[in-house]
Design an enzyme around this catalytic site. Structure first.
Site, PDB file in Angstrom:
ATOM      1  CE1 TYR A  46      -2.952  -3.093   0.437  1.00 46.73           C
ATOM      2  CE2 TYR A  46      -3.569  -2.326   2.607  1.00 46.73           C
ATOM      3  CZ  TYR A  46      -3.688  -3.244   1.586  1.00 46.73           C
ATOM      4  OH  TYR A  46      -4.569  -4.302   1.723  1.00 46.73           O
ATOM      5  CG  HIS A 104      -0.782  -8.494   0.614  1.00 44.23           C
ATOM      6  ND1 HIS A 104      -0.400  -7.180   0.555  1.00 44.23           N
ATOM      7  CD2 HIS A 104      -2.113  -8.501   0.333  1.00 44.23           C
ATOM      8  CE1 HIS A 104      -1.446  -6.433   0.261  1.00 44.23           C
ATOM      9  NE2 HIS A 104      -2.493  -7.211   0.114  1.00 44.23           N
TER      10      HIS A 104
HETATM   11  N1  LIG Z   1      -5.578  -8.487   1.730  1.00 46.80           N
HETATM   12  C1  LIG Z   1      -5.931  -8.038   0.563  1.00 46.80           C
HETATM   13  O1  LIG Z   1      -5.581  -8.613  -0.481  1.00 46.80           O
HETATM   14  C2  LIG Z   1      -6.771  -6.795   0.457  1.00 46.80           C
HETATM   15  C3  LIG Z   1      -7.356  -6.440  -0.770  1.00 46.80           C
HETATM   16  C4  LIG Z   1      -8.151  -5.296  -0.817  1.00 46.80           C
HETATM   17  C5  LIG Z   1      -8.348  -4.528   0.326  1.00 46.80           C
HETATM   18  N2  LIG Z   1      -7.751  -4.873   1.508  1.00 46.80           N
HETATM   19  C6  LIG Z   1      -7.958  -4.079   2.754  1.00 46.80           C
HETATM   20  O2  LIG Z   1      -9.351  -3.927   2.964  1.00 46.80           O
HETATM   21  C7  LIG Z   1      -9.649  -2.559   3.192  1.00 46.80           C
HETATM   22  C8  LIG Z   1     -11.065  -2.225   2.798  1.00 46.80           C
HETATM   23  O3  LIG Z   1     -11.332  -2.641   1.473  1.00 46.80           O
HETATM   24  P1  LIG Z   1     -11.799  -1.664   0.300  1.00 46.80           P
HETATM   25  O4  LIG Z   1     -11.376  -0.277   0.587  1.00 46.80           O
HETATM   26  O5  LIG Z   1     -11.353  -2.308  -0.959  1.00 46.80           O
HETATM   27  O6  LIG Z   1     -13.372  -1.806   0.311  1.00 46.80           O
HETATM   28  P2  LIG Z   1     -14.555  -1.366   1.277  1.00 46.80           P
HETATM   29  O7  LIG Z   1     -14.059  -1.006   2.627  1.00 46.80           O
HETATM   30  O8  LIG Z   1     -15.592  -2.406   1.120  1.00 46.80           O
HETATM   31  O9  LIG Z   1     -15.123  -0.076   0.544  1.00 46.80           O
HETATM   32  C9  LIG Z   1     -14.500   1.164   0.607  1.00 46.80           C
HETATM   33  C10 LIG Z   1     -15.315   2.110  -0.261  1.00 46.80           C
HETATM   34  O10 LIG Z   1     -16.635   2.243   0.290  1.00 46.80           O
HETATM   35  C11 LIG Z   1     -16.900   3.611   0.578  1.00 46.80           C
HETATM   36  N3  LIG Z   1     -17.625   3.638   1.863  1.00 46.80           N
HETATM   37  C12 LIG Z   1     -17.105   3.439   3.096  1.00 46.80           C
HETATM   38  N4  LIG Z   1     -18.073   3.508   4.026  1.00 46.80           N
HETATM   39  C13 LIG Z   1     -19.234   3.760   3.369  1.00 46.80           C
HETATM   40  C14 LIG Z   1     -20.566   3.937   3.786  1.00 46.80           C
HETATM   41  N5  LIG Z   1     -20.882   3.860   5.073  1.00 46.80           N
HETATM   42  N6  LIG Z   1     -21.501   4.173   2.838  1.00 46.80           N
HETATM   43  C15 LIG Z   1     -21.169   4.252   1.544  1.00 46.80           C
HETATM   44  N7  LIG Z   1     -19.915   4.085   1.079  1.00 46.80           N
HETATM   45  C16 LIG Z   1     -18.950   3.833   1.985  1.00 46.80           C
HETATM   46  C17 LIG Z   1     -15.555   4.292   0.652  1.00 46.80           C
HETATM   47  O11 LIG Z   1     -15.682   5.609   0.216  1.00 46.80           O
HETATM   48  P3  LIG Z   1     -14.896   6.841   0.876  1.00 46.80           P
HETATM   49  O12 LIG Z   1     -13.493   6.410   1.112  1.00 46.80           O
HETATM   50  O13 LIG Z   1     -15.046   7.919  -0.137  1.00 46.80           O
HETATM   51  O14 LIG Z   1     -15.581   7.144   2.166  1.00 46.80           O
HETATM   52  C18 LIG Z   1     -14.719   3.480  -0.327  1.00 46.80           C
HETATM   53  O15 LIG Z   1     -14.893   3.935  -1.648  1.00 46.80           O
HETATM   54  C19 LIG Z   1      -8.566  -1.829   2.383  1.00 46.80           C
HETATM   55  O16 LIG Z   1      -8.427  -0.486   2.776  1.00 46.80           O
HETATM   56  C20 LIG Z   1      -7.361  -2.672   2.705  1.00 46.80           C
HETATM   57  O17 LIG Z   1      -6.860  -2.304   3.992  1.00 46.80           O
HETATM   58  C21 LIG Z   1      -6.977  -5.997   1.584  1.00 46.80           C
END
Ligand SMILES: NC(=O)c1ccc[n+]([C@@H]2O[C@H](COP(=O)([O-])OP(=O)(O)OC[C@H]3O[C@@H](n4cnc5c(N)ncnc54)[C@H](OP(=O)(O)O)[C@@H]3O)[C@@H](O)[C@H]2O)c1
Length: 274
Positions: A46, A104
């Site tokens: 990241y 990861h």
């Molecule tokens: N291990 C892996 O391979 C892997 C892969 C992908 C992700 N991750 C981890 O998982 C974390 C979260 O995943 P993600 O960011 O992909 O997906 P997520 O948390 O499902 O979705 C984030 C998105 O949803 C929006 N959002 C957040 N809260 C909301 C709400 N209450 N209502 C409407 N929209 C909302 C955010 O917008 P805003 O930011 O504009 O508020 C952002 O665009 C990442 O940050 C990372 O740390 C790990």
């Protein structure tokens, strides 16, 4: 409902964490800590471990109340590289010990994830890491590292949201005593906020669709790590205690799952992230 989960290594994790990808502003993380998050999920890939470290220095929240979680990238799986990766993450984060350290992706074509797991086992024994786990591992990958080392991961962080509810993998985790941590827990840009089981439950309980999905995770025993930019959304995503989904509502949301429900086709058997 408990606000922590017990792990198989005798420690606990907060029941909801904060995803940091692709945040590059420490103030967003300071805000997340101020509204109550106690787990920050980052990764070498990241490229924001320094940003997390800066937030740890700026926040009023004591360091020992915060779970700092990071991940070893695919290019660091060879044993010595993995030990060096763990050290370098600590330096970038500015911490003496990481609290949760994961592999990861398994990158099976490289075939060195067993070495990376051995490195985590040894780093934990040396006090460099509190809890060790993996990310994006299938039952076959899990079996291989457990067979090779005798140590079961405490956590497997995997893609999980209503379109990909991981029913079989969660059952395998339950057998092994592994906590399911959910990445993209809302479903990111494809979040199913308007799907009837989600929208109807939101209306019935007077909450937002996002809160319904995160509550669904909690009632299934999964640890979601939503990412949100605004303080308002950060707060809403933590405010899950005031309502309970019925069993029928949980089942209806799980039934949104589909074979091709992954967000970008990240099948751990074939997806490579170095
Ligand atoms: N291990 C892996 O391979 C892997 C892969 C992908 C992700 N991750 C981890 O998982 C974390 C979260 O995943 P993600 O960011 O992909 O997906 P997520 O948390 O499902 O979705 C984030 C998105 O949803 C929006 N959002 C957040 N809260 C909301 C709400 N209450 N209502 C409407 N929209 C909302 C955010 O917008 P805003 O930011 O504009 O508020 C952002 O665009 C990442 O940050 C990372 O740390 C790990």
């Amino acid at each position: 409902m408990t606000s922590t989960y017990d792990l198989n290594d005798g420690t606990t994790l907060p029941a909801v964490g904060f995803g940091t990808y692709p945040i590059d502003d420490p103030d967003v993380l300071v805000s997340a800590l101020a509204v109550g998050y106690r787990l920050l999920d980052t990764a070498v890939n990241y490229e924001n471990e320094e940003v997390v470290g800066e937030a740890l220095r700026r926040t009023d929240v004591p360091r020992d109340e915060i779970v700092v979680a990071t991940k070893i990238p695919g290019r660091h799986h060879a044993y010595d590289d993995a030990r060096a990766s763990i050290r370098a993450s600590r330096e970038r984060l500015g911490v003496e010990r990481t609290d949760l350290h994961l592999i990861h992706w398994p990158n099976p074509s490289v075939d060195k994830y067993v070495e990376a797991w051995q490195a985590l086992v040894d780093a934990q024994a040396a006090g460099e890491v509190r809890t060790i786990g993996v990310s994006n591992f299938t039952p076959a990958h899990l079996a291989r590292i457990v067979d090779a080392t005798g140590v079961t991961p405490a956590v497997n962080q995997v893609e999980m949201h209503p379109y990909f509810p991981q029913v079989e993998l969660r059952a395998a985790h339950a057998e092994l005593g592994i906590r399911t941590e959910a990445w993209s827990p809302l479903g990111k840009r494809q979040a199913p906020f308007t799907e009837p089981p989600v929208a109807d439950a939101a209306q019935a309980h007077g909450v937002t669709p996002g809160q319904v999905i995160l509550r669904w995770h909690r009632q299934l025993g999964s640890l979601p790590i939503p990412k949100a930019s605004s303080t308002e959304r950060q707060r809403a995503n933590l405010d899950l205690g005031g309502f309970e989904l019925t069993e029928a509502e949980v089942a209806a949301i799980t039934a949104l799952g589909r074979e091709d429900g992954r967000l970008f086709g990240g099948d751990p058997d074939t997806h490579e992230e170095m």
